[in-house]
Motif scaffolding. Structure first.
Motif, PDB file in Angstrom:
ATOM      1  N   ALA A   1       1.519  -7.399  -0.601  1.00  0.00           N
ATOM      2  CA  ALA A   1       0.769  -6.577   0.342  1.00  0.00           C
ATOM      3  C   ALA A   1      -0.227  -7.385   1.166  1.00  0.00           C
ATOM      4  O   ALA A   1      -0.824  -6.845   2.100  1.00  0.00           O
ATOM      5  N   GLU A   2      -0.401  -8.653   0.871  1.00  0.00           N
ATOM      6  CA  GLU A   2      -1.334  -9.487   1.626  1.00  0.00           C
ATOM      7  C   GLU A   2      -0.727 -10.030   2.923  1.00  0.00           C
ATOM      8  O   GLU A   2      -1.427 -10.656   3.716  1.00  0.00           O
ATOM      9  N   ARG A   3       0.577  -9.818   3.137  1.00  0.00           N
ATOM     10  CA  ARG A   3       1.225 -10.437   4.296  1.00  0.00           C
ATOM     11  C   ARG A   3       0.803  -9.804   5.615  1.00  0.00           C
ATOM     12  O   ARG A   3       0.813 -10.452   6.664  1.00  0.00           O
ATOM     13  N   ALA A   4       0.477  -8.517   5.610  1.00  0.00           N
ATOM     14  CA  ALA A   4       0.190  -7.793   6.850  1.00  0.00           C
ATOM     15  C   ALA A   4      -1.321  -7.669   7.047  1.00  0.00           C
ATOM     16  O   ALA A   4      -2.108  -7.729   6.102  1.00  0.00           O
ATOM     17  N   ARG A   5      -1.714  -7.474   8.299  1.00  0.00           N
ATOM     18  CA  ARG A   5      -3.130  -7.306   8.623  1.00  0.00           C
ATOM     19  C   ARG A   5      -3.646  -5.980   8.072  1.00  0.00           C
ATOM     20  O   ARG A   5      -2.939  -4.978   8.058  1.00  0.00           O
ATOM     21  N   LEU A   6      -4.893  -6.016   7.630  1.00  0.00           N
ATOM     22  CA  LEU A   6      -5.499  -4.823   7.046  1.00  0.00           C
ATOM     23  C   LEU A   6      -5.532  -3.673   8.062  1.00  0.00           C
ATOM     24  O   LEU A   6      -5.814  -3.882   9.238  1.00  0.00           O
ATOM     25  N   GLY A   7      -5.250  -2.482   7.594  1.00  0.00           N
ATOM     26  CA  GLY A   7      -5.286  -1.300   8.440  1.00  0.00           C
ATOM     27  C   GLY A   7      -4.063  -1.093   9.295  1.00  0.00           C
ATOM     28  O   GLY A   7      -4.030  -0.148  10.096  1.00  0.00           O
ATOM     29  N   SER A   8      -3.048  -1.924   9.145  1.00  0.00           N
ATOM     30  CA  SER A   8      -1.858  -1.820   9.989  1.00  0.00           C
ATOM     31  C   SER A   8      -0.816  -0.918   9.339  1.00  0.00           C
ATOM     32  O   SER A   8      -0.934  -0.498   8.177  1.00  0.00           O
ATOM     33  N   ILE A   9       0.256  -0.632  10.106  1.00  0.00           N
ATOM     34  CA  ILE A   9       1.336   0.219   9.612  1.00  0.00           C
ATOM     35  C   ILE A   9       2.066  -0.448   8.450  1.00  0.00           C
ATOM     36  O   ILE A   9       2.355   0.186   7.430  1.00  0.00           O
ATOM     37  N   VAL A  10       2.368  -1.731   8.588  1.00  0.00           N
ATOM     38  CA  VAL A  10       3.065  -2.443   7.516  1.00  0.00           C
ATOM     39  C   VAL A  10       2.180  -2.590   6.290  1.00  0.00           C
ATOM     40  O   VAL A  10       2.646  -2.488   5.148  1.00  0.00           O
ATOM     41  N   ALA A  11       0.881  -2.817   6.490  1.00  0.00           N
ATOM     42  CA  ALA A  11      -0.030  -2.931   5.354  1.00  0.00           C
ATOM     43  C   ALA A  11      -0.069  -1.631   4.554  1.00  0.00           C
ATOM     44  O   ALA A  11      -0.112  -1.648   3.318  1.00  0.00           O
ATOM     45  N   ALA A  12      -0.054  -0.495   5.244  1.00  0.00           N
ATOM     46  CA  ALA A  12      -0.023   0.789   4.539  1.00  0.00           C
ATOM     47  C   ALA A  12       1.258   0.945   3.728  1.00  0.00           C
ATOM     48  O   ALA A  12       1.246   1.450   2.599  1.00  0.00           O
ATOM     49  N   SER A  13       2.381   0.500   4.300  1.00  0.00           N
ATOM     50  CA  SER A  13       3.640   0.560   3.565  1.00  0.00           C
ATOM     51  C   SER A  13       3.609  -0.358   2.354  1.00  0.00           C
ATOM     52  O   SER A  13       4.113  -0.004   1.276  1.00  0.00           O
ATOM     53  N   ASP A  14       3.030  -1.546   2.501  1.00  0.00           N
ATOM     54  CA  ASP A  14       2.940  -2.460   1.374  1.00  0.00           C
ATOM     55  C   ASP A  14       2.040  -1.914   0.274  1.00  0.00           C
ATOM     56  O   ASP A  14       2.280  -2.148  -0.908  1.00  0.00           O
ATOM     57  N   ARG A  15       0.989  -1.204   0.656  1.00  0.00           N
ATOM     58  CA  ARG A  15       0.144  -0.565  -0.356  1.00  0.00           C
ATOM     59  C   ARG A  15       0.933   0.522  -1.091  1.00  0.00           C
ATOM     60  O   ARG A  15       0.792   0.685  -2.308  1.00  0.00           O
ATOM     61  N   ARG A  16       1.739   1.260  -0.359  1.00  0.00           N
ATOM     62  CA  ARG A  16       2.572   2.276  -1.018  1.00  0.00           C
ATOM     63  C   ARG A  16       3.589   1.631  -1.956  1.00  0.00           C
ATOM     64  O   ARG A  16       3.978   2.230  -2.963  1.00  0.00           O
ATOM     65  N   ALA A  17       4.022   0.419  -1.630  1.00  0.00           N
ATOM     66  CA  ALA A  17       4.996  -0.267  -2.478  1.00  0.00           C
ATOM     67  C   ALA A  17       4.434  -0.537  -3.865  1.00  0.00           C
ATOM     68  O   ALA A  17       5.172  -0.517  -4.858  1.00  0.00           O
ATOM     69  N   VAL A  18       3.123  -0.792  -3.958  1.00  0.00           N
ATOM     70  CA  VAL A  18       2.506  -1.014  -5.261  1.00  0.00           C
ATOM     71  C   VAL A  18       2.707   0.205  -6.142  1.00  0.00           C
ATOM     72  O   VAL A  18       3.103   0.109  -7.313  1.00  0.00           O
ATOM     73  N   TRP A  19       2.453   1.389  -5.585  1.00  0.00           N
ATOM     74  CA  TRP A  19       2.603   2.618  -6.354  1.00  0.00           C
ATOM     75  C   TRP A  19       4.070   2.951  -6.605  1.00  0.00           C
ATOM     76  O   TRP A  19       4.422   3.523  -7.642  1.00  0.00           O
ATOM     77  N   GLN A  20       4.934   2.585  -5.661  1.00  0.00           N
ATOM     78  CA  GLN A  20       6.355   2.855  -5.855  1.00  0.00           C
ATOM     79  C   GLN A  20       6.926   2.004  -6.983  1.00  0.00           C
ATOM     80  O   GLN A  20       7.675   2.502  -7.838  1.00  0.00           O
ATOM     81  N   ILE A  21       6.575   0.718  -6.990  1.00  0.00           N
ATOM     82  CA  ILE A  21       7.013  -0.157  -8.072  1.00  0.00           C
ATOM     83  C   ILE A  21       6.436   0.309  -9.396  1.00  0.00           C
ATOM     84  O   ILE A  21       7.109   0.281 -10.447  1.00  0.00           O
TER      85      ILE A  21
END
Length: 348
Positions: free
Chosen positions: A134-154
């Protein structure tokens, strides 16, 4: 790449991992097939392991980030094991001490806690890997939000898979040996529903937010060519440095073009990242569905017969000896019976 996540962002997932692992492990260790711990302490195990897991998750960013700066990502797994295994020992000893009250039970609880923590380590590693990604994308961006959701999905998919350890409790409950594992079944179902909701959020980002950003600001431009205005709304895709804008053309009086909307990032990279999130979500969703099917099967008659066979093979049921003796006697009687058309030796 340094870890940007705050303590609470990993503390809550790790607390859930600890609580679920404590509940499932206590049930498995006390089940008739394993029978190495006392039953009736799943609540205490969930609370103790959940608190310790939350503390480990809150401590991880402070331990991992400085080591990443000097040693890279490889050392994070050693840090994770160095926290999870002692945490499991502490939780096991604490649970056994509270419920057993003797030095021997506390010592065996420490050993059981380390074993259960080692089994939980892959789940913790999967959650940590998702957090690092989740560190790959800039904070507050669309991809960053998806990466944060990935933590909960995993996390949801891992907890769903972990409930498979409790499958023998279903036939044992039908035989009256243990209570019905309703909590485990609810955990598997809740994880599957959570995965589905997270997939819908990623699908909305890919099918609505990203195309809308591309349509609203379709003109590529350089940031230097636009009059800076902090009041101009910005949409950050998260990956890439491209800039697209919706421009208000300047005239002889207003001079330079002005942007009424800025979209920062690469549409292609963001689309690929969100498409990958949907593929990962589909796999997690299929895994959750398979786990539910396994729980459904475990509550059926076929699982009861398999459980009885395993129970007898391990020697946990004295009634199995009488049943086995009758079966062997029947086999001997069938073996001594003359076949059709064959004369017995004593009649020759």
């Amino acid at each position: 790449m340094r870890m940007r996540m705050e303590g609470w962002e990993l503390g809550l997932p790790f607390a859930l991992v600890g609580a679920a692992a404590g509940w499932i492990s206590a049930g498995v260790l006390a089940s008739p097939l394993v029978d190495v711990a006392l039953g009736g302490k799943q609540e205490v195990a969930a609370v103790c392991a959940g608190i310790i897991g939350g503390l480990i998750g809150a401590l991880l960013p402070r331990v991992v980030a400085p080591r990443q700066a000097w040693h890279g990502r490889g050392s994070t797994w050693a840090c994770l094991a160095a926290l999870v295994l002692p945490g499991g020992a502490l939780a096991g000893g604490l649970i056994a001490g509270i419920t057993g009250g003797s030095l021997y039970t506390a010592a065996t609880g420490v050993v059981n806690g380390v074993i259960c923590a080692a089994a939980t380590l892959p789940i913790c590693g999967a959650v940590l890997e998702a957090a690092l990604r989740a560190e790959r994308a800039r904070l507050g961006s669309i991809v960053a939000a998806s990466d944060r959701r990935a933590v909960w999905q995993i996390l949801a998919a891992s907890l769903s898979a972990a409930t498979l350890a409790a499958l023998p409790e279903w036939p044992a409950a039908r035989l009256g040996q243990v209570p019905v594992p309703e909590i485990v079944g609810a955990l598997a179902l809740g994880a599957w529903i959570a995965i589905g909701l997270l997939i819908l959020a990623d699908a909305a980002a890919l099918g609505h937010r990203l195309p809308r950003a591309a349509a609203d600001a379709a003109e590529p431009c350089s940031p230097d060519a636009i009059a800076p205005d902090p009041a101009v709304p910005r949409v950050d895709l998260g990956l890439g440095d491209d800039v697209h804008a919706r421009l208000a053309r300047g005239d002889a009086y207003r001079g330079r073009d002005r942007a009424s909307l800025l979209v920062i990032g690469s549409h292609a990279e963001a689309r690929a990242a969100l498409a990958g999130a949907l593929r990962r979500g589909a796999l997690c969703f299929a895994l959750g569905a398979a786990v539910l099917v396994a729980h459904r099967w475990a509550a059926g008659d076929g699982a009861v017969h398999a459980y009885r066979a395993a129970h007898c093979a391990l020697g946990h049921d004295r009634n199995c000896d009488a049943v086995e003796q009758r079966r062997r006697a029947m086999e001997r009687s069938h073996g001594n019976r003359p076949r059709t058309g064959e004369r017995r030796p004593d009649l020759l």
